[in-house]
Design an enzyme around this catalytic site. Structure first.
Site, PDB file in Angstrom:
ATOM      1  N   ARG A 142       0.836  -1.207   0.000  1.00 17.65           N
ATOM      2  CA  ARG A 142       0.000   0.000   0.000  1.00 17.65           C
ATOM      3  C   ARG A 142       0.864   1.247   0.000  1.00 17.65           C
ATOM      4  NH1 ARG A 142      -5.597  -0.591   1.956  1.00 17.65           N
ATOM      5  NH2 ARG A 142      -5.966  -2.779   2.401  1.00 17.65           N
ATOM      6  N   LYS A 197      -6.152 -18.102   7.163  1.00 18.80           N
ATOM      7  CA  LYS A 197      -7.082 -18.236   8.273  1.00 18.80           C
ATOM      8  C   LYS A 197      -6.941 -16.995   9.163  1.00 18.80           C
ATOM      9  CE  LYS A 197      -5.590 -19.867  12.174  1.00 18.80           C
ATOM     10  NZ  LYS A 197      -4.476 -19.085  12.754  1.00 18.80           N
ATOM     11  N   HIS A 223      -1.976 -23.943   7.572  1.00 17.09           N
ATOM     12  CA  HIS A 223      -0.632 -24.479   7.299  1.00 17.09           C
ATOM     13  C   HIS A 223      -0.365 -25.811   7.994  1.00 17.09           C
ATOM     14  CE1 HIS A 223       0.436 -22.485  11.084  1.00 17.09           C
ATOM     15  NE2 HIS A 223       1.569 -23.147  11.087  1.00 17.09           N
ATOM     16  N   ASP A 258      -8.021 -18.989  17.207  1.00 14.37           N
ATOM     17  CA  ASP A 258      -6.712 -18.965  16.543  1.00 14.37           C
ATOM     18  C   ASP A 258      -6.205 -20.375  16.243  1.00 14.37           C
ATOM     19  OD1 ASP A 258      -4.331 -17.633  15.601  1.00 14.37           O
ATOM     20  OD2 ASP A 258      -3.322 -18.246  17.449  1.00 14.37           O
ATOM     21  N   HIS A 312      -6.354 -25.557  13.278  1.00 25.74           N
ATOM     22  CA  HIS A 312      -5.266 -26.546  13.332  1.00 25.74           C
ATOM     23  C   HIS A 312      -5.680 -27.819  14.093  1.00 25.74           C
ATOM     24  CE1 HIS A 312      -3.131 -23.229  11.782  1.00 25.74           C
ATOM     25  NE2 HIS A 312      -2.679 -22.703  12.895  1.00 25.74           N
ATOM     26  N   LYS A 331       7.704 -25.964  23.204  1.00 21.14           N
ATOM     27  CA  LYS A 331       6.951 -25.907  21.951  1.00 21.14           C
ATOM     28  C   LYS A 331       6.851 -27.322  21.391  1.00 21.14           C
ATOM     29  CE  LYS A 331       6.966 -23.937  17.269  1.00 21.14           C
ATOM     30  NZ  LYS A 331       5.588 -23.493  17.139  1.00 21.14           N
TER      31      LYS A 331
HETATM   32  C1  BG6 Z   1      -0.893 -19.695  13.522  1.00 24.58           C
HETATM   33  C2  BG6 Z   1      -1.432 -18.946  14.693  1.00 24.58           C
HETATM   34  O1  BG6 Z   1      -1.930 -20.132  12.706  1.00 24.58           O
HETATM   35  O2  BG6 Z   1      -0.150 -20.823  13.977  1.00 24.58           O
HETATM   36  C3  BG6 Z   1      -0.300 -18.515  15.639  1.00 24.58           C
HETATM   37  O3  BG6 Z   1      -2.129 -17.801  14.237  1.00 24.58           O
HETATM   38  C4  BG6 Z   1       0.536 -19.708  16.014  1.00 24.58           C
HETATM   39  O4  BG6 Z   1      -0.821 -17.881  16.783  1.00 24.58           O
HETATM   40  C5  BG6 Z   1       0.964 -20.497  14.791  1.00 24.58           C
HETATM   41  O5  BG6 Z   1       1.673 -19.233  16.712  1.00 24.58           O
HETATM   42  C6  BG6 Z   1       1.633 -21.802  15.184  1.00 24.58           C
HETATM   43  O6  BG6 Z   1       2.166 -22.408  14.053  1.00 24.58           O
HETATM   44  P1  BG6 Z   1       3.405 -23.401  14.174  1.00 24.58           P
HETATM   45  O7  BG6 Z   1       3.618 -23.888  12.791  1.00 24.58           O
HETATM   46  O8  BG6 Z   1       4.550 -22.598  14.723  1.00 24.58           O
HETATM   47  O9  BG6 Z   1       2.981 -24.474  15.128  1.00 24.58           O
END
Ligand code: BG6
Length: 495
Positions: A53, A152, A182, A239, A244, A345
């Site tokens: 933009r 999303k 994803h 989210d 997911h 994680k």
């Molecule tokens: C996204 C969310 O779709 O996925 C984020 O909006 C999240 O909040 C992320 O952190 C997590 O993706 P991954 O691939 O790191 O597990």
């Protein structure tokens, strides 16, 4: 240097990324396009247009993109840079003709033809106005295909998703619409179908006769990360759970699809959601993190993060018991949980088998230890792999029982350099395969179930924050499992 032609090469088209200066485009979309370019998957005549933009040069756009060190040689990077063009467009009717003309001119200069692949890395409320503008401006051509990829979340609840879909489908068929999640591009998520339907070892026991319950966990160590504007409205339910987690659940629970084409697979996935019993109070636990420590470093609570309302009631954690009312899953709860600022994680599905009936070893005094449950773990990330826990006799005198792990270490076999989820999905988008994209009926069914959860919310948020950053979430989430079950983290024996 032009990459050699290969079987995965896509037809020429113009790729247009709306929201090219946003975080997602910089961190995921452009790096994925670069990887596809490097692997020779993009046709040399395909230009990549980043739409900004504000005034910005091609070089500035490229400089903002996160392409890691060692990803491609100098010649490859130069060739990629030559295919990227930044076009300024402020999304108004006044500048629309100029924008469309600039894209068409670029297409004819490069020989890219009439096909257009538009990626909407924009907030959901900008999807339809932008798509409508493109139609109005004659951006798409009748002699070439048109595809639109939407990030999303698709809507905020069932009503808004329906409204959005109705507006978009006024201009485009479902066959042109690619709703991206994803997680569907992650290797181990894609592996679920192969694992279940190519192996009697797993396929034969994948039902309520043998499975006690299923757990799916997506835990993150990050907080809102400067996305408070979005996250405050979304929370963990919208989210992560609505998309997911529901996709992983659908792939873990679905019946065998009739065939491997996009519609058969997506028919099987949506059927699971249609049979999900709407959650009621007591089926879920919500949480929000307070200050704590992650990875040995102090971190603020959610309410202290920049841009977050200091009395925010947004949940950063959800755990829910989901039940699927069909013959395969009678009496088998699926526990789904996700949270920000948790200790580690990880994303994984753990399939916990029922105990062996009348187990010989349990009641015998001569036996040391107890047979543990057989657990099949699908580790989505990190350290992608599949493992199976089972009981063995420890060596030596007497009868001592121990848990052993059989491991398929995906990342040891295939390396860490397998394609990233966005790379896989962008390639599918460019070749026109919708299998790994969310069909409208799935979006609709997932919102319907999530809306039931949202409607059943009570005054849980009054207790926020209710977990310490760096832990595994609120204590109540443990009690949700019931029957002496615990949340499991797979034994990752190789790392
Ligand atoms: C996204 C969310 O779709 O996925 C984020 O909006 C999240 O909040 C992320 O952190 C997590 O993706 P991954 O691939 O790191 O597990």
């Amino acid at each position: 240097m032009t990459a050699p032609a290969n079987a995965n090469r896509c037809e020429p088209c113009v790729i247009i990324v709306f929201g090219a200066t946003g975080d997602l485009a910089k961190r995921k979309i452009f790096p994925a396009l670069h990887a596809l370019h490097r692997r020779g998957f993009l046709h040399p005549a395909t230009p990549i247009v980043g739409v900004s933009r504000r005034p910005m040069s091609d070089a500035e756009l490229l400089a903002s993109v996160h392409i890691g060190e060692g990803e491609g040689d100098a010649d490859g990077l130069r060739a990629f840079a030559q295919s990227v063009r930044c076009i300024v467009f402020d999304h108004t009717e006044a500048t629309l003709p100029g924008f469309v003309a600039a894209v068409d001119e670029l297409a004819s200069e490069r020989g890219a033809g009439a096909a257009r692949a538009a990626y909407f890395a924009l907030p959901a409320d900008a999807f339809e106005p932008t798509a409508a503008l493109l139609v109005k401006g004659g951006f798409f051509h009748d002699d070439g295909w048109r595809r639109l990829c939407f990030e999303k979340p698709f809507g905020h609840d069932l009503a808004s998703a329906r409204e959005l879909n109705a507006k978009i489908t006024r201009h485009f068929d479902e066959s042109s619409i690619y709703r991206i999640d994803h997680y569907l591009g992650k290797e181990l998520v894609r592996n679920l179908m192969v694992m279940r339907f190519a192996n009697p070892l797993f396929g034969q026991i994948w039902n309520s006769e043998f499975i006690d319950h299923v757990q799916v966990t997506i835990a993150e160590t990050l907080g809102a990360e400067g996305r408070a504007g979005y996250y405050e409205k979304a929370g963990a339910v919208r989210d992560m759970l609505q998309n997911h987690l529901m996709h992983v659940l659908a792939l873990a629970a679905m019946e065998a699809p009739k065939a491997l084409d996009a519609d058969s697979v997506r028919d099987a996935m949506v059927e699971v959601l249609r049979k999900m019993v709407p959650p009621v109070r007591g089926d879920f636990v919500l949480g929000q993190f307070g200050p704590g420590e992650v990875g040995g470093k102090p971190v603020p609570g959610y309410r202290e993060e920049p841009g977050v309302d200091p009395s925010s009631l947004t949940e950063t954690f959800v755990a829910v018991r989901a039940c699927i009312d069909n013959p395969r899953w009678q009496g088998v709860p699926f526990f789904l949980r996700t949270g920000k600022r948790m200790g580690k994680k990880l994303a994984e599905a753990n399939i916990v088998l029922r105990a062996q009936p009348g187990c010989l070893f349990r009641a015998d005094r001569a036996v040391e230890g107890e047979p543990g449950p057989n657990v099949i773990s699908i580790r989505i990330q990190p350290n992608e792999g599949i493992s199976v826990e089972f009981t063995v006799k420890a060596p030596g005198e007497g009868l001592r029982l121990e848990t052993a792990v059989m491991e398929h270490c995906h990342h040891c076999v295939y390396g860490l350099n397998t394609a990233e989820a966005y790379e896989i999905l962008l390639h599918e988008f460019l070749v026109g395969d919708q299998t790994l994209f969310t069909r409208w009926d799935f979006v609709e069914a997932s919102w319907r179930w999530v809306d039931a959860l949202t409607a059943a919310r009570g005054c849980e948020a009054a207790a926020f924050p209710n977990y310490v950053a760096g832990t595994s979430g609120p204590a109540e989430a443990e009690a949700l499992l019931g029957d002496g079950r615990d949340w499991l983290v797979s034994r990752d024996i190789l790392s």
